[in-house]
Scaffold this motif. Structure first.
Motif: not given
Length: 95
Positions: A44, A84, A88, A94
Motif C-alpha cells: 500500500p 495515505w 493504509a 484504505w
C-alpha cells in the motif's frame, strides 16, 4: 537465463532490504515466502508513492490549484500519497 546463484543473490538482497532472516537448511520456498510477505506488507505504501502521488500531482495541475507551502505539484502529491499509503499500510485498509 536465471540460475540458482542469481536467485539466491536476489533473495538475500530482498531479505536484507526487508529485514528477513534466511535459514541455510530451509530451502528457497520458505525464503521466497518471507520475501513476498515483506513486499506485500509495504505494497500500500508503494502504491501510494507510485500511483496516487503522480495522479494527485496531475489533478492539482489540471485543476489549476496552487499547492500549499509553495510546493511543486509532485511534492504535494508525494506527501499526500505517502501519508495515505502509510496509513493504509499501518491500518490495513484504505478507508
Amino acid at each position: 537465463m536465471i540460475n540458482a546463484a542469481s536467485t539466491m543473490i536476489v533473495l538475500a538482497a530482498a531479505a536484507m532490504l526487508f529485514g528477513l532472516r534466511i535459514e541455510g537448511q530451509r530451502g528457497n520456498s520458505g525464503t521466497m515466502q518471507q520475501a513476498l510477505k515483506g513486499i506485500f506488507f509495504v505494497m500500500p505504501l508503494l502504491f501510494g508513492i507510485g500511483f496516487i502521488a503522480p495522479v494527485t500531482a496531475e489533478l492539482i495541475v489540471l485543476a489549476g490549484i496552487a499547492p500549499p507551502l509553495a510546493l511543486s505539484p509532485l511534492a504535494a502529491g508525494l506527501i499526500f500519497g505517502s501519508l495515505w499509503g502509510g496509513y493504509a499500510t499501518i491500518k490495513g485498509s484504505w478507508l
